[in-house]
Design a protein around this motif. Sequence first.
Motif, PDB file in Angstrom:
ATOM      1  N   ALA A  38       0.700  -1.326   0.050  1.00  0.00           N
ATOM      2  CA  ALA A  38       0.054  -0.050   0.046  1.00  0.00           C
ATOM      3  C   ALA A  38       0.912   1.246   0.123  1.00  0.00           C
ATOM      4  N   VAL A  39       2.098   1.261   0.859  1.00  0.00           N
ATOM      5  CA  VAL A  39       2.774   2.453   0.833  1.00  0.00           C
ATOM      6  C   VAL A  39       3.661   2.629  -0.335  1.00  0.00           C
ATOM      7  N   ASP A  40       4.145   1.540  -1.023  1.00  0.00           N
ATOM      8  CA  ASP A  40       4.796   1.687  -2.338  1.00  0.00           C
ATOM      9  C   ASP A  40       3.781   2.176  -3.493  1.00  0.00           C
ATOM     10  N   PRO A  45       4.558   6.332  -7.461  1.00  0.00           N
ATOM     11  CA  PRO A  45       3.860   7.162  -8.487  1.00  0.00           C
ATOM     12  C   PRO A  45       3.914   8.517  -8.089  1.00  0.00           C
ATOM     13  N   LEU A  46       3.699   8.979  -6.873  1.00  0.00           N
ATOM     14  CA  LEU A  46       3.674  10.400  -6.338  1.00  0.00           C
ATOM     15  C   LEU A  46       5.154  10.915  -6.750  1.00  0.00           C
ATOM     16  N   MET A  47       5.869  10.087  -6.326  1.00  0.00           N
ATOM     17  CA  MET A  47       7.576  10.703  -6.550  1.00  0.00           C
ATOM     18  C   MET A  47       7.670  10.968  -8.066  1.00  0.00           C
ATOM     19  N   GLN A  64       3.266  -0.044  17.393  1.00  0.00           N
ATOM     20  CA  GLN A  64       4.391  -0.549  16.543  1.00  0.00           C
ATOM     21  C   GLN A  64       4.555   0.455  15.228  1.00  0.00           C
ATOM     22  N   SER A  65       5.884   0.706  14.786  1.00  0.00           N
ATOM     23  CA  SER A  65       6.261   1.418  13.711  1.00  0.00           C
ATOM     24  C   SER A  65       6.942   0.893  12.611  1.00  0.00           C
ATOM     25  N   TRP A  66       6.601   1.286  11.589  1.00  0.00           N
ATOM     26  CA  TRP A  66       7.473   0.791  10.354  1.00  0.00           C
ATOM     27  C   TRP A  66       7.967   2.065   9.509  1.00  0.00           C
ATOM     28  N   PHE A  67       9.063   1.685   8.872  1.00  0.00           N
ATOM     29  CA  PHE A  67       9.595   2.977   7.946  1.00  0.00           C
ATOM     30  C   PHE A  67      10.006   2.467   6.600  1.00  0.00           C
ATOM     31  N   PHE A  68       9.490   3.427   5.902  1.00  0.00           N
ATOM     32  CA  PHE A  68       9.673   3.117   4.438  1.00  0.00           C
ATOM     33  C   PHE A  68      10.560   4.527   3.722  1.00  0.00           C
ATOM     34  N   ASN A  69      11.662   4.297   3.230  1.00  0.00           N
ATOM     35  CA  ASN A  69      12.526   5.214   2.744  1.00  0.00           C
ATOM     36  C   ASN A  69      12.790   4.976   1.302  1.00  0.00           C
TER      37      ASN A  69
END
Length: 393
Positions: A38-40, A45-47, A64-69
Amino acid sequence: MTPLTLIRSAAALMCSCLFPSAAWAAEAPRAPAPLRAAVDAAIRPLMAEHDVPGMAVAVTANGQSWFFNYGLASREQATAVSENTLFELGSISKTFTATLAGYAQEQGQLSLADHPGKYLPQLRGSALDKASLLHLATYSAGGLPLQLPEGVSDLDGAMRYLRDWKPDAAPGTVRRYSNPSIGLFGHIAARSMKSDFAGAAEEVLFPQLGLQHTWVHVPQAAEADYAWGYNRANQPVRVNPGVFDAEAYGVKSSAADMIRYVQANIDPRRLAGPMRRAVEATHAGHFEVGAMTQGLGWEQYPYPVTLERLLAGNAQGIIMDANPARQLASRQAPTGPLLFNKTGSTGGFGGYVLFVPSKKIGIVLLANRNYPIPARVKAAYAILAQLAPARSR
């Protein structure tokens, strides 16, 4: 030691117990595959469409945390974005300003019902002195402009301008988004604490919130983490200094710290009493303005909320125009679930933060391009749909 230094030392000790260390970000588990997808799908496309060099995305759910760089913090140096990359927050800084003022109020150093002249003799008896600090905080003092006029380059000049300023409306009747309005509010809050804003934020506010990589003035030791922003000509830029810049748009932070900040807003009980109550105070709604309710720093909506309403509340007309405002009595405060959000931009950066305390979910989007706000809202809403599928009315 100064009083602020003593407070900072105590806050750091307290936060070492209440919050995990900065290393927790690197040790975060892999995101569930549906969330990663979902994040991808929202970010890549936005970038590409808006030529965004780099983005750091953080998501929290149930603690809980998750990071997407994605992409680069510096095109020239080919530095990759990480959850520790520092981005300019732009107007998301205003939520920190509101929290600092709430803390000062908890300490008995100011009241939102006070008027500016109580703290700034230059403004006593002026038209602006008819407004309260609450009006300054909510952009409802009577039509202060988005920016100070050209040529106002120092505090003395700002005070002269504000002393002579003439309102377009009575306090509390219109909301016109204004950096001088909340900038003056933050300046007064820090002054009530016998500090400047940067000192109060870095020595008191950030440590008590558990933020170890958040700054007004980025120190030399953290410069390597400070991303470059990119303007419309694709030139690397950083924010320009100005009067009330720190209070209105001057904070720099990372996705790791910002998701920790979001978690503190989702569950303020982890904070010590005065700071907990300061954060909680920023969640009160004060003025109804079109599709959204203006609080202290944060803007809010009943949750679930439709994408159309979220876009309307973040529309250009809400940012650039004067809009009728209806003050809410405390008994009118919403009792159901709420979504809080705030956008922020500088010449080379664009950010967006939203969270829903009742669902224990939150999203942080940080980018080194000032790309359109509707694109930020749509991307975050798509990620929100994965976190809480039953979202619309």
